[in-house]
Design an enzyme around this catalytic site. Structure first.
Site, PDB file in Angstrom:
ATOM      1  CG  HIS A  28      -1.920  -1.011   1.375  1.00 10.66           C
ATOM      2  ND1 HIS A  28      -2.065  -1.808   2.491  1.00 10.66           N
ATOM      3  CD2 HIS A  28      -2.906  -1.408   0.503  1.00 10.66           C
ATOM      4  CE1 HIS A  28      -3.086  -2.629   2.319  1.00 10.66           C
ATOM      5  NE2 HIS A  28      -3.608  -2.420   1.117  1.00 10.66           N
ATOM      6  CE  LYS A  46     -12.810  -7.336   4.606  1.00  9.76           C
ATOM      7  NZ  LYS A  46     -12.153  -6.600   3.520  1.00  9.76           N
ATOM      8  NE  ARG A  77      -2.673  -7.883  -4.399  1.00 14.28           N
ATOM      9  CZ  ARG A  77      -3.494  -8.212  -3.427  1.00 14.28           C
ATOM     10  NH1 ARG A  77      -3.042  -8.320  -2.200  1.00 14.28           N
ATOM     11  NH2 ARG A  77      -4.773  -8.449  -3.661  1.00 14.28           N
TER      12      ARG A  77
HETATM   13  O1  PNS Z   1      -9.202  -3.146   0.652  1.00 12.73           O
HETATM   14  P1  PNS Z   1     -10.061  -3.445  -0.543  1.00 12.73           P
HETATM   15  O2  PNS Z   1     -10.950  -4.620  -0.329  1.00 12.73           O
HETATM   16  O3  PNS Z   1      -9.248  -3.599  -1.782  1.00 12.73           O
HETATM   17  O4  PNS Z   1     -10.987  -2.143  -0.787  1.00 12.73           O
HETATM   18  C1  PNS Z   1     -12.128  -2.183  -1.613  1.00 12.73           C
HETATM   19  C2  PNS Z   1     -12.892  -0.854  -1.567  1.00 12.73           C
HETATM   20  C3  PNS Z   1     -13.004  -0.331  -0.142  1.00 12.73           C
HETATM   21  C4  PNS Z   1     -12.189   0.178  -2.399  1.00 12.73           C
HETATM   22  C5  PNS Z   1     -14.296  -1.132  -2.175  1.00 12.73           C
HETATM   23  O5  PNS Z   1     -14.837  -2.248  -1.569  1.00 12.73           O
HETATM   24  C6  PNS Z   1     -15.240   0.046  -1.985  1.00 12.73           C
HETATM   25  O6  PNS Z   1     -15.115   1.034  -2.662  1.00 12.73           O
HETATM   26  N1  PNS Z   1     -16.170  -0.099  -1.010  1.00 12.73           N
HETATM   27  C7  PNS Z   1     -17.126   0.936  -0.661  1.00 12.73           C
HETATM   28  C8  PNS Z   1     -18.531   0.567  -1.164  1.00 12.73           C
HETATM   29  C9  PNS Z   1     -18.601   0.799  -2.668  1.00 12.73           C
HETATM   30  O7  PNS Z   1     -18.403   1.898  -3.155  1.00 12.73           O
HETATM   31  N2  PNS Z   1     -18.885  -0.287  -3.392  1.00 12.73           N
HETATM   32  C10 PNS Z   1     -18.981  -0.278  -4.830  1.00 12.73           C
HETATM   33  C11 PNS Z   1     -17.674  -0.643  -5.482  1.00 12.73           C
HETATM   34  S1  PNS Z   1     -17.798  -0.665  -7.233  1.00 12.73           S
END
Ligand code: PNS
Length: 166
Positions: free
Chosen positions: A20, A44, A93
């Site tokens: 990150h 979660k 990745r």
């Molecule tokens: O740590 P991660 O799992 O890679 O993060 C994913 C994240 C937080 C970027 C994604 O799950 C997200 O944006 N969640 C917020 C809810 C949302 O906007 N969902 C629609 C995604 S298209």
């Protein structure tokens, strides 16, 4: 004059890793302002509280000037619209990440056409790192000091018993 570009790098960061940090350092050079957005997801189960995750991210990114650490709930795109953010940064990745990232990028584009996703390939030396694998190998007492910032390593060591019991 072009207006400053605000970007966000969002995630769970449970905990933040050197992978990150690599994406944060590189995207902070690309955009005028970079927010690191920690998702609050009550559904979660996370190892670290939101407060601790924010603290660890702040500690490990304090050397980067144009970064601000925030948290958000709900849709990322809604946070971006409210805060005038025009770029979503994501790291990939390997090819295994690409399908999921493209799907999210397309969905976010559908939700708000003016916000673009910029996908950065992770530095190869960090391409195997994930927060969940770090927790898994730590539970078997592996040495993870090259994989996470120092402050995270200290906190993970304190949580070792909890990780082992999971
Ligand atoms: O740590 P991660 O799992 O890679 O993060 C994913 C994240 C937080 C970027 C994604 O799950 C997200 O944006 N969640 C917020 C809810 C949302 O906007 N969902 C629609 C995604 S298209």
């Amino acid at each position: 004059m072009n207006k400053p570009v605000k970007a966000i790098f969002a995630g769970s960061f449970d905990p933040i890793t050197n992978g990150h940090i690599d994406i944060i350092e590189r995207s902070a050079r690309l955009f005028n302002e970079l927010k690191i957005g920690v998702l609050i997801n009550p559904n979660k189960k996370s190892l670290f509280t939101i407060e601790k995750r924010l603290e660890l991210i702040k500690d490990s990114t304090s050397h980067i000037e144009n970064v601000e650490v925030i948290y958000f709930e709900g849709l990322l795109i809604d946070y971006c619209i409210k805060n005038d953010i025009s770029v979503l940064v994501r790291g990939v990745r390997s090819s295994a990440d690409v399908d999921y990232e493209l799907q999210m990028a397309h969905m976010n584009k559908e939700l708000e056409d003016s916000i673009e996703t910029v996908i950065l390939p992770t530095n190869t030396k960090y391409s195997f790192i994930s927060s969940s694998l770090i927790k898994e190998v730590l539970s078997f007492d592996a040495n993870i000091e090259n994989l996470v910032p120092k402050c995270v390593l200290e906190e993970l060591k304190k949580k070792k018993m909890q990780i082992k019991e999971k």
